[in-house]
Design a protein around this motif. Structure first.
Motif, PDB file in Angstrom:
ATOM      1  N   GLY A 225       0.796  -1.219   0.000  1.00 36.55           N
ATOM      2  CA  GLY A 225       0.000   0.000   0.000  1.00 36.55           C
ATOM      3  C   GLY A 225       0.825   1.263   0.000  1.00 36.55           C
ATOM      4  N   GLU A 226       2.151   1.137  -0.164  1.00 31.74           N
ATOM      5  CA  GLU A 226       3.022   2.318  -0.180  1.00 31.74           C
ATOM      6  C   GLU A 226       3.009   2.988  -1.548  1.00 31.74           C
ATOM      7  OE1 GLU A 226       6.732   0.671   0.858  1.00 31.74           O
ATOM      8  OE2 GLU A 226       6.120   0.026   2.865  1.00 31.74           O
ATOM      9  N   LEU A 227       2.701   2.234  -2.568  1.00 33.68           N
ATOM     10  CA  LEU A 227       2.627   2.757  -3.929  1.00 33.68           C
ATOM     11  C   LEU A 227       1.213   2.553  -4.440  1.00 33.68           C
ATOM     12  CD1 LEU A 227       4.041   3.887  -6.481  1.00 33.68           C
ATOM     13  CD2 LEU A 227       4.558   1.517  -7.117  1.00 33.68           C
ATOM     14  N   SER A 228       0.575   3.630  -4.843  1.00 28.53           N
ATOM     15  CA  SER A 228      -0.811   3.559  -5.301  1.00 28.53           C
ATOM     16  C   SER A 228      -0.875   3.857  -6.794  1.00 28.53           C
ATOM     17  CB  SER A 228      -1.688   4.562  -4.536  1.00 28.53           C
ATOM     18  OG  SER A 228      -1.688   4.271  -3.153  1.00 28.53           O
ATOM     19  N   PRO A 229      -0.955   2.830  -7.618  1.00 33.59           N
ATOM     20  CA  PRO A 229      -1.069   3.077  -9.059  1.00 33.59           C
ATOM     21  C   PRO A 229      -2.400   3.736  -9.382  1.00 33.59           C
ATOM     22  CG  PRO A 229      -1.434   0.761  -8.570  1.00 33.59           C
ATOM     23  CD  PRO A 229      -0.999   1.400  -7.286  1.00 33.59           C
ATOM     24  N   PRO A 230      -2.469   4.528 -10.436  1.00 36.71           N
ATOM     25  CA  PRO A 230      -3.740   5.184 -10.794  1.00 36.71           C
ATOM     26  C   PRO A 230      -4.806   4.146 -11.138  1.00 36.71           C
ATOM     27  CG  PRO A 230      -2.115   5.421 -12.554  1.00 36.71           C
ATOM     28  CD  PRO A 230      -1.383   4.851 -11.384  1.00 36.71           C
ATOM     29  N   GLN A 231      -6.050   4.414 -10.697  1.00 36.29           N
ATOM     30  CA  GLN A 231      -7.160   3.502 -10.932  1.00 36.29           C
ATOM     31  C   GLN A 231      -8.122   4.113 -11.960  1.00 36.29           C
ATOM     32  OE1 GLN A 231      -7.101   0.555  -9.651  1.00 36.29           O
ATOM     33  NE2 GLN A 231      -5.532   0.830  -8.084  1.00 36.29           N
ATOM     34  N   ASN A 232      -8.538   3.284 -12.897  1.00 40.69           N
ATOM     35  CA  ASN A 232      -9.496   3.723 -13.919  1.00 40.69           C
ATOM     36  C   ASN A 232     -10.899   3.321 -13.460  1.00 40.69           C
ATOM     37  OD1 ASN A 232     -10.677   4.630 -16.277  1.00 40.69           O
ATOM     38  ND2 ASN A 232     -10.133   2.819 -17.476  1.00 40.69           N
ATOM     39  N   PHE A 233     -11.576   4.228 -12.780  1.00 45.31           N
ATOM     40  CA  PHE A 233     -12.863   3.908 -12.191  1.00 45.31           C
ATOM     41  C   PHE A 233     -13.949   3.814 -13.265  1.00 45.31           C
ATOM     42  CE2 PHE A 233     -10.680   5.794  -8.499  1.00 45.31           C
ATOM     43  CZ  PHE A 233     -10.846   4.748  -7.608  1.00 45.31           C
ATOM     44  N   TYR A 234     -14.872   2.915 -13.007  1.00 45.54           N
ATOM     45  CA  TYR A 234     -15.969   2.639 -13.939  1.00 45.54           C
ATOM     46  C   TYR A 234     -16.996   3.764 -13.896  1.00 45.54           C
ATOM     47  CZ  TYR A 234     -20.414   0.553 -15.437  1.00 45.54           C
ATOM     48  OH  TYR A 234     -21.624   0.307 -16.030  1.00 45.54           O
ATOM     49  N   HIS A 235     -17.481   4.151 -15.080  1.00 49.93           N
ATOM     50  CA  HIS A 235     -18.561   5.123 -15.201  1.00 49.93           C
ATOM     51  C   HIS A 235     -19.683   4.485 -16.020  1.00 49.93           C
ATOM     52  CE1 HIS A 235     -16.253   8.438 -13.479  1.00 49.93           C
ATOM     53  NE2 HIS A 235     -15.231   8.021 -14.203  1.00 49.93           N
ATOM     54  N   PRO A 236     -20.903   4.458 -15.501  1.00 52.98           N
ATOM     55  CA  PRO A 236     -21.994   3.811 -16.229  1.00 52.98           C
ATOM     56  C   PRO A 236     -22.301   4.542 -17.528  1.00 52.98           C
ATOM     57  CG  PRO A 236     -22.841   5.017 -14.347  1.00 52.98           C
ATOM     58  CD  PRO A 236     -21.344   5.044 -14.224  1.00 52.98           C
ATOM     59  N   PRO A 237     -22.697   3.825 -18.568  1.00 49.38           N
ATOM     60  CA  PRO A 237     -23.009   4.468 -19.853  1.00 49.38           C
ATOM     61  C   PRO A 237     -24.295   5.274 -19.773  1.00 49.38           C
ATOM     62  CG  PRO A 237     -23.580   2.141 -19.929  1.00 49.38           C
ATOM     63  CD  PRO A 237     -22.893   2.372 -18.609  1.00 49.38           C
ATOM     64  N   ASP A 238     -24.491   6.163 -20.755  1.00 46.69           N
ATOM     65  CA  ASP A 238     -25.686   6.988 -20.811  1.00 46.69           C
ATOM     66  C   ASP A 238     -26.794   6.350 -21.646  1.00 46.69           C
ATOM     67  OD1 ASP A 238     -24.585   8.946 -19.225  1.00 46.69           O
ATOM     68  OD2 ASP A 238     -23.699  10.012 -20.916  1.00 46.69           O
ATOM     69  N   ARG A 239     -26.553   5.190 -22.194  1.00 42.22           N
ATOM     70  CA  ARG A 239     -27.587   4.489 -22.944  1.00 42.22           C
ATOM     71  C   ARG A 239     -27.532   3.002 -22.605  1.00 42.22           C
ATOM     72  NH1 ARG A 239     -25.823   2.178 -27.849  1.00 42.22           N
ATOM     73  NH2 ARG A 239     -27.870   2.562 -28.763  1.00 42.22           N
ATOM     74  N   PHE A 240     -28.676   2.353 -22.717  1.00 39.08           N
ATOM     75  CA  PHE A 240     -28.746   0.927 -22.396  1.00 39.08           C
ATOM     76  C   PHE A 240     -29.140   0.144 -23.640  1.00 39.08           C
ATOM     77  CE2 PHE A 240     -30.617  -3.042 -21.082  1.00 39.08           C
ATOM     78  CZ  PHE A 240     -29.864  -3.431 -19.983  1.00 39.08           C
ATOM     79  N   ASP A 241     -28.252  -0.772 -24.042  1.00 35.85           N
ATOM     80  CA  ASP A 241     -28.531  -1.679 -25.158  1.00 35.85           C
ATOM     81  C   ASP A 241     -27.708  -2.940 -24.912  1.00 35.85           C
ATOM     82  OD1 ASP A 241     -29.185  -2.961 -27.472  1.00 35.85           O
ATOM     83  OD2 ASP A 241     -28.575  -1.352 -28.825  1.00 35.85           O
TER      84      ASP A 241
END
Length: 472
Positions: A225-241
């Motif tokens: 936990g001494e090194l925190s790599p950048p995290q690509n957090f999930y974002h929900p889409p604006d359309r559902f298909d």
């Protein structure tokens, strides 16, 4: 120190596909196989197959010999990653910081949610309650760093604690084979007698870097936990298909009920995340050949919950027939709209009455068809014959500029009457209109009572006196 959770789904592809089928399908032994080193091995299996002796890593030929009725499926990492994304959308209702680790893992940052859910135990309980909606096997583990949580869950160790000492104790016992390091690096560590992660972590960092390279020191710093790599957090889409593949061909809409339930459950999650409702869906049945069967579904009122979506969709689908077997099913949300609070006057009719009417109209439209449910509307025309009419039902009535004393019941044709048999109450109202077409009128209208005290709407023109309608 931050707190992380990691969800590992070791049988995601198979479990997810079985979730789309009736429960009795789970009693059939099934396994997913993948080619590796010139042979096919079992990588996933359901409980029925495991109970009969099938093991993960077993050769496909041996598994088929051991269990002759075993149903085999090919592994598809892309499809499994898609399923993982769909699960992330479901869990996003409770967990805002999600990182996808395809094809089988989800990482959650939970430190920011501890106060919202009354502590770490509340966060875990919330997630487990959400996962109960899906019959998926999973391992959930916590960690003081993203890597520590991932290693424990991926290795099958379910450690659920916000205390770093509990997680460190489990990490120290973890065999080096579950470290997530490259195979060549694992072999080097094993050659020098480092068989657990605890043994690796006890060595000085400088010695680790000198003997195993800089990548090893970076790995240890990330694990600690001494090194925190950048995290690509999930974002929900604006359309559902979304689309789901079926294990077996379906020949009727009834057989598609289970996958449709799952898709509409995801639709509810999608709408809940955005605080939207919808008035239209497009359900599509995909076949082996030929065009896709499309069923557009319109709702008379805005809905978002699965039970409403499902019941109304079923009524629509009962009027449809499938001409070919179905291999996949998909749903698209077509008319999302923001949810709005309903304003009410203190003494106005309860909103529940309006909602109940809208729900009734939606069911009638689904059963009979949108064009068969109609409502009255008014035209800006002074001639009574042209002032009212029918059109497909709308939740909001059409406004009109006419505000006159007119009866709701007009006769199909005006009837001749004797003026002496009527007592005039109000009038006249002169109507001279329609001169722009062939149906011009020139009449004087009155409200009058007949000998039975019924209130009628009568008029006089150059042809005499006529009854045109009745008041209630």
């Amino acid at each position: 120190m931050n707190v992380w959770l990691y969800l590992h789904f070791p049988h995601l592809l198979l479990d997810y596909q079985l979730a789309l089928q009736p429960p009795e399908q789970g009693a059939v032994p099934r396994a997913v196989t993948q080619s590796h080193a010139a042979r096919r091995n079992v990588v996933q299996a359901n409980s029925a197959a495991l109970q009969q002796g099938v093991e993960i890593g077993m050769a496909e030929v041996l598994a088929s010999t051991l269990v002759p009725e075993l149903k085999l499926h090919d592994y598809n990492a892309k499809r499994e990653s898609t399923m993982l994304t769909q699960l992330a959308q479901v869990l996003y209702q409770d967990m805002a910081q999600i990182v996808l680790h395809p094809p089988q893992g989800l990482l959650f940052e939970v430190q920011s949610l501890l106060r919202l859910h009354q502590g770490f135990a509340g966060v875990v309980a919330r997630m487990q309650a959400r996962l109960q909606q899906w019959p998926l096997r999973y391992v959930l583990s916590s960690g003081y760093s993203p890597l520590s949580a991932k290693l424990l869950a991926a290795s099958g160790y379910a450690v659920l604690s916000a205390e770093a000492t509990d997680v460190k104790a489990a990490i120290n016992k973890l065999p080096i084979d579950y470290s997530g390091l490259p195979p060549a690096q694992i072999d080097k560590l094993r050659d020098v007698g480092l068989l657990t992660l605890g043994a690796v972590l006890q060595l000085p960092r400088a010695e680790l870097g000198a003997r195993f390279g800089r990548a090893m020191t970076t790995y240890v710093a990330e694990l600690a936990g001494e090194l925190s790599p950048p995290q690509n957090f999930y974002h929900p889409p604006d359309r559902f298909d979304q689309q789901v593949e079926l294990n077996t061909e379906a020949h009727s809409w009834t057989q598609l009920l289970f996958p449709l339930k799952r898709l509409l459950q995801q639709v509810e999650s999608f709408l809940e995340i955005h605080q939207w409702s919808t008035r239209a869906l497009l359900i599509r049945a995909h076949h082996r050949s030929g065009p896709v069967t499309q069923v557009p579904i319109q709702f008379a009122h805005a809905v978002w919950q699965q039970r409403d979506l499902l019941s109304l969709s079923q009524l629509h689908l009962e009027r449809q027939k499938l001409k070919q077997p179905v291999l996949a099913l998909s749903v698209r949300v077509q008319r999302p709209e923001p949810r709005q609070a309903q304003e009410q006057a203190m003494f106005a009719a309860p909103q529940a009455q309006t909602d109940s009417l809208n729900a009734l109209v939606s069911r009638l439209q689904a059963r009979l068809g949108e064009s068969k449910v109609q409502s009255l509307h008014l035209h800006d025309d002074w001639r009574p014959e042209y002032q009212g009419g029918l059109k497909p039902w709308q939740a909001k009535p059409t406004s009109t500029t006419l505000s006159l004393q007119r009866p709701y019941w007009l006769l199909p044709e005006a009837q001749p009457i004797e003026r002496q048999q009527w007592q005039l109450q109000w009038g006249p109202e002169r109507i001279v209109s329609g001169w722009w077409n062939a149906d011009a009128v020139a009449r004087d209208y009155y409200i009058a009572l007949d000998k039975w005290q019924r209130q009628g709407w009568i008029y006089q023109n150059d042809k005499g006196w006529f009854l045109h309608g009745w008041f209630s």
